[in-house]
Scaffold this active site. Structure first.
Site, mmCIF file in Angstrom:
data_model
loop_
_atom_site.group_PDB
_atom_site.id
_atom_site.type_symbol
_atom_site.label_atom_id
_atom_site.label_comp_id
_atom_site.label_asym_id
_atom_site.label_seq_id
_atom_site.Cartn_x
_atom_site.Cartn_y
_atom_site.Cartn_z
ATOM 1 N N TYR A 120 0.882 -1.174 0.000
ATOM 2 C CA TYR A 120 0.000 0.000 0.000
ATOM 3 C C TYR A 120 0.917 1.220 0.000
ATOM 4 O O TYR A 120 1.755 1.357 0.902
ATOM 5 C CB TYR A 120 -0.866 0.036 1.252
ATOM 6 C CG TYR A 120 -1.952 -1.028 1.324
ATOM 7 C CD1 TYR A 120 -3.247 -0.756 0.879
ATOM 8 C CD2 TYR A 120 -1.706 -2.296 1.858
ATOM 9 C CE1 TYR A 120 -4.257 -1.710 0.952
ATOM 10 C CE2 TYR A 120 -2.711 -3.256 1.937
ATOM 11 C CZ TYR A 120 -3.987 -2.957 1.484
ATOM 12 O OH TYR A 120 -4.983 -3.908 1.565
ATOM 13 N N LYS A 131 -12.140 -4.864 3.371
ATOM 14 C CA LYS A 131 -13.140 -5.287 4.356
ATOM 15 C C LYS A 131 -14.518 -5.636 3.782
ATOM 16 O O LYS A 131 -15.350 -6.207 4.480
ATOM 17 C CB LYS A 131 -13.323 -4.181 5.421
ATOM 18 C CG LYS A 131 -12.168 -4.062 6.368
ATOM 19 C CD LYS A 131 -12.159 -5.190 7.387
ATOM 20 C CE LYS A 131 -10.793 -5.500 7.926
ATOM 21 N NZ LYS A 131 -10.167 -6.705 7.406
ATOM 22 N N TYR A 178 -6.864 -5.481 10.344
ATOM 23 C CA TYR A 178 -6.681 -5.988 8.983
ATOM 24 C C TYR A 178 -7.020 -7.477 8.901
ATOM 25 O O TYR A 178 -7.678 -7.910 7.951
ATOM 26 C CB TYR A 178 -5.242 -5.736 8.493
ATOM 27 C CG TYR A 178 -5.120 -5.849 6.989
ATOM 28 C CD1 TYR A 178 -5.217 -4.716 6.178
ATOM 29 C CD2 TYR A 178 -4.950 -7.085 6.367
ATOM 30 C CE1 TYR A 178 -5.137 -4.811 4.791
ATOM 31 C CE2 TYR A 178 -4.870 -7.192 4.988
ATOM 32 C CZ TYR A 178 -4.964 -6.055 4.207
ATOM 33 O OH TYR A 178 -4.893 -6.157 2.843
HETATM 34 P P1 RFL Z 1 -22.494 -8.270 -4.586
HETATM 35 O O1 RFL Z 1 -21.201 -8.951 -4.852
HETATM 36 O O2 RFL Z 1 -22.727 -6.933 -5.148
HETATM 37 O O3 RFL Z 1 -23.637 -9.268 -5.059
HETATM 38 C C1 RFL Z 1 -25.000 -8.864 -5.118
HETATM 39 C C2 RFL Z 1 -25.689 -9.703 -6.174
HETATM 40 O O4 RFL Z 1 -27.075 -9.337 -6.227
HETATM 41 C C3 RFL Z 1 -27.479 -9.222 -7.585
HETATM 42 N N1 RFL Z 1 -28.637 -8.304 -7.643
HETATM 43 C C4 RFL Z 1 -29.909 -8.728 -7.769
HETATM 44 N N2 RFL Z 1 -30.426 -9.955 -7.878
HETATM 45 C C5 RFL Z 1 -31.789 -10.045 -7.987
HETATM 46 N N3 RFL Z 1 -32.611 -8.953 -8.014
HETATM 47 C C6 RFL Z 1 -32.114 -7.707 -7.899
HETATM 48 N N4 RFL Z 1 -32.938 -6.660 -7.902
HETATM 49 C C7 RFL Z 1 -30.716 -7.554 -7.769
HETATM 50 N N5 RFL Z 1 -29.893 -6.488 -7.633
HETATM 51 C C8 RFL Z 1 -28.651 -6.966 -7.561
HETATM 52 C C9 RFL Z 1 -26.245 -8.698 -8.306
HETATM 53 O O5 RFL Z 1 -26.273 -8.990 -9.703
HETATM 54 C C10 RFL Z 1 -25.132 -9.446 -7.567
HETATM 55 O O6 RFL Z 1 -24.808 -10.673 -8.193
HETATM 56 O O7 RFL Z 1 -22.751 -8.157 -3.004
HETATM 57 P P2 RFL Z 1 -22.366 -9.166 -1.814
HETATM 58 O O8 RFL Z 1 -22.742 -10.582 -2.169
HETATM 59 O O9 RFL Z 1 -22.888 -8.568 -0.564
HETATM 60 O O10 RFL Z 1 -20.763 -9.166 -1.777
HETATM 61 C C11 RFL Z 1 -20.065 -8.013 -1.420
HETATM 62 C C12 RFL Z 1 -18.691 -7.982 -2.099
HETATM 63 O O11 RFL Z 1 -18.878 -8.210 -3.485
HETATM 64 C C13 RFL Z 1 -17.964 -6.647 -1.886
HETATM 65 O O12 RFL Z 1 -18.123 -6.209 -0.547
HETATM 66 C C14 RFL Z 1 -16.440 -6.763 -2.156
HETATM 67 O O13 RFL Z 1 -16.204 -7.070 -3.507
HETATM 68 C C15 RFL Z 1 -15.721 -5.470 -1.791
HETATM 69 N N6 RFL Z 1 -14.284 -5.502 -2.121
HETATM 70 C C16 RFL Z 1 -13.389 -6.145 -1.290
HETATM 71 N N7 RFL Z 1 -13.818 -6.788 -0.181
HETATM 72 C C17 RFL Z 1 -12.930 -7.486 0.606
HETATM 73 O O14 RFL Z 1 -13.367 -8.041 1.639
HETATM 74 N N8 RFL Z 1 -11.582 -7.583 0.297
HETATM 75 C C18 RFL Z 1 -11.069 -6.976 -0.808
HETATM 76 O O15 RFL Z 1 -9.876 -7.151 -1.083
HETATM 77 C C19 RFL Z 1 -11.971 -6.193 -1.641
HETATM 78 N N9 RFL Z 1 -11.522 -5.576 -2.741
HETATM 79 C C20 RFL Z 1 -13.805 -4.854 -3.267
HETATM 80 C C21 RFL Z 1 -12.404 -4.899 -3.550
HETATM 81 C C22 RFL Z 1 -14.681 -4.177 -4.135
HETATM 82 C C23 RFL Z 1 -14.180 -3.537 -5.247
HETATM 83 N N10 RFL Z 1 -15.118 -2.885 -6.093
HETATM 84 C C24 RFL Z 1 -15.156 -3.047 -7.488
HETATM 85 C C25 RFL Z 1 -16.246 -2.208 -5.519
HETATM 86 C C26 RFL Z 1 -11.893 -4.275 -4.656
HETATM 87 C C27 RFL Z 1 -12.770 -3.559 -5.495
HETATM 88 C C28 RFL Z 1 -12.164 -2.843 -6.677
HETATM 89 C C1 PHB Z 2 -7.290 -6.830 -4.354
HETATM 90 O O1 PHB Z 2 -6.380 -7.669 -4.496
HETATM 91 O O2 PHB Z 2 -8.188 -6.703 -5.201
HETATM 92 C C2 PHB Z 2 -7.304 -5.970 -3.148
HETATM 93 C C3 PHB Z 2 -6.398 -6.213 -2.125
HETATM 94 C C4 PHB Z 2 -6.397 -5.395 -1.009
HETATM 95 C C5 PHB Z 2 -7.283 -4.344 -0.930
HETATM 96 C C6 PHB Z 2 -8.210 -4.108 -1.930
HETATM 97 C C7 PHB Z 2 -8.212 -4.931 -3.066
HETATM 98 O O3 PHB Z 2 -7.240 -3.537 0.176
#
Ligand code: RFL
Ligand code: PHB
Length: 389
Positions: free
Chosen positions: A200, A296, A384
């Site tokens: 980071y 998170k 973390y």
């Molecule tokens: P999701 O993954 O958004 O899934 C929700 C699902 O619901 C569907 N949906 C519907 N289905 C039926 N009817 C409707 N009306 C609907 N509306 C929506 C959608 O199509 C989808 O399939 O939520 P969920 O399951 O709560 O999961 C949450 C995680 O995806 C999210 O918190 C993480 O990706 C966040 N995140 C990270 N979290 C970590 O713990 N560690 C990480 O390293 C991390 N890196 C990240 C991330 C999120 C990122 N972005 C793009 C926001 C890195 C990035 C870049």
């Molecule tokens: C990732 O690998 O996508 C990633 C890792 C750590 C973070 C966020 C995203 O804090």
């Protein structure tokens, strides 16, 4: 159609909940708006807490995660001419696991399909009815016809843009939000990671993160302007900018290559309270969003799933309602700590457009304190790797 728990959303929260319930003999139907291919095409989280790993084990879905996930005992933090390491395992006894959300979701789909569990893809116009009664039901359209799903409970796992949260009346719901004045531009490339642990970096040109999925798949992010579009950034421009933001010795050994995915995510902190209304329970991004800096989001979704699964299990096994009655309070107590950590780590690592010289000095003082103070190292490590459930 009838089921015990109607699960809206087939992302990681919905699928994990469905698998845990199934393990305890509780029937559910998952309703997903998109196709499986679309859900698996979203590149998101990469860092898993032990709590989520344990839930994957409980769901019977952790075999590949254990075989292919990478144990990370620490992380690196760079700023100015300094780079220091936070040793998670030495400080907390617990590492984190690097394993992509895409792979975790793939494992959950495979388990659901193997168990013959029901998932309805490409559903439209999902609506929740009677959530404040003892007999809720969900309606939706699929393949041009209308369907009705009767259930005991509804789990709203449909992410930030879903309909579940909106079902809770405005006079019951309270929302808390902070929008950050920048985004993250992320790329995935089939190149070896620059370093074996995540880096980071807070640089004068903005934040950068070096992450990975495996030995030949790297994930890099740079802080970008909210008005930027992925197509504004050529791969060359991305690599040049990343090189300028990470320590020179790291930049010297960065292996670059074509990106296989490039996207921009805005940064937001958001919580809705309560996370339960009658027989509707919100889980994961449907209820809260964190900026990705602390990794998170997925992990907090997992702790919600844990609390909801244990509440529903107790209800079906003994009729006890204290688990479901305390769901919102228990989930929110942990959510707010993850919100605080993600907000703090984001504030520490990014450059803000309106940052004054005073603000910059405070940021450096905060980084110096973290670098040199053992208690600060421990607090960072504990957050973390994930606070206890
Ligand atoms: P999701 O993954 O958004 O899934 C929700 C699902 O619901 C569907 N949906 C519907 N289905 C039926 N009817 C409707 N009306 C609907 N509306 C929506 C959608 O199509 C989808 O399939 O939520 P969920 O399951 O709560 O999961 C949450 C995680 O995806 C999210 O918190 C993480 O990706 C966040 N995140 C990270 N979290 C970590 O713990 N560690 C990480 O390293 C991390 N890196 C990240 C991330 C999120 C990122 N972005 C793009 C926001 C890195 C990035 C870049
Ligand atoms: C990732 O690998 O996508 C990633 C890792 C750590 C973070 C966020 C995203 O804090």
């Amino acid at each position: 159609m009838k089921t015990q728990v109607a699960i809206i959303g087939g992302g990681p929260s919905g699928l994990l909940l469905a698998q845990l319930l199934l393990r305890h003999g509780i029937d559910s139907v998952v309703l997903e708006r998109k196709t499986k291919k679309y859900v698996l095409g979203r590149i998101r989280a990469g860092v898993l807490e032990q709590g989520l790993v344990r839930l994957m084990e409980e769901a019977g879905c952790a075999e590949r995660l254990h075989a292919e996930g990478h144990v990370h005992d620490g992380t690196l933090i760079a700023y100015g001419d300094e780079m220091f390491r936070i040793d998670f395992t030495a400080l907390t006894g617990t590492p984190v696991i690097v394993y992509g959300q895409t792979e975790l979701t793939r494992d959950l789909y495979a388990a659901r399909e193997a168990a013959g569990g029901s998932i309805e893809f490409e559903v439209e116009d999902v609506a929740i009815h009677g959530a404040d009664t003892d007999a809720p039901h969900v309606t939706y359209r699929k393949d041009g016809s209308d369907h009705r799903l009767d259930c005991d409970f509804v789990a709203g796992c449909d992410g930030f843009h879903g309909i579940s949260r909106q079902t809770i009346p405005l006079d019951v719901r309270r929302e808390y939000e902070k929008v950050y004045p920048f985004g993250w531009l992320g790329i995935l490339s089939e190149t070896p990671p620059v370093n074996e642990e995540l880096i980071y970096a807070n640089s004068p040109r903005g934040f950068a993160l070096c992450s990975m999925r495996n030995e030949n798949l790297s994930r890099y992010y740079i802080q970008c302007s909210l008005s930027d579009k992925p197509e504004d950034w050529t791969d060359d421009a991305f690599w040049q900018e990343l090189e300028r933001r990470i320590p020179a010795d790291q930049a010297a050994r960065l292996v670059t290559g074509p990106s296989i995915e490039k996207s921009i995510a805005p940064l937001r902190s958001f919580v809705t309270e309560p996370m339960r209304w009658g027989r509707l329970f919100l889980c994961g991004d449907a209820a809260h969003i964190v900026p990705p800096t602390g990794a998170k989001g997925l992990n907090t979704a997992a702790s919600d799933v844990h609390y909801l699964n244990s509440g529903l299990r107790a209800f079906y096994e003994t009729g006890a309602t204290d688990g479901i009655d305390s769901y919102s309070a228990r989930a929110l107590a942990r959510v707010w700590k993850a919100e605080r950590f993600s907000w703090w780590f984001s504030s520490l690592m990014h450059r803000y457009p309106d940052q004054s010289d005073f603000d910059l000095k405070i940021q450096v003082a905060d980084l110096d304190f973290l670098r040199t103070n053992e208690a600060a190292h421990k607090a960072m490590a504990e957050n973390y790797v994930g606070l206890p459930y």
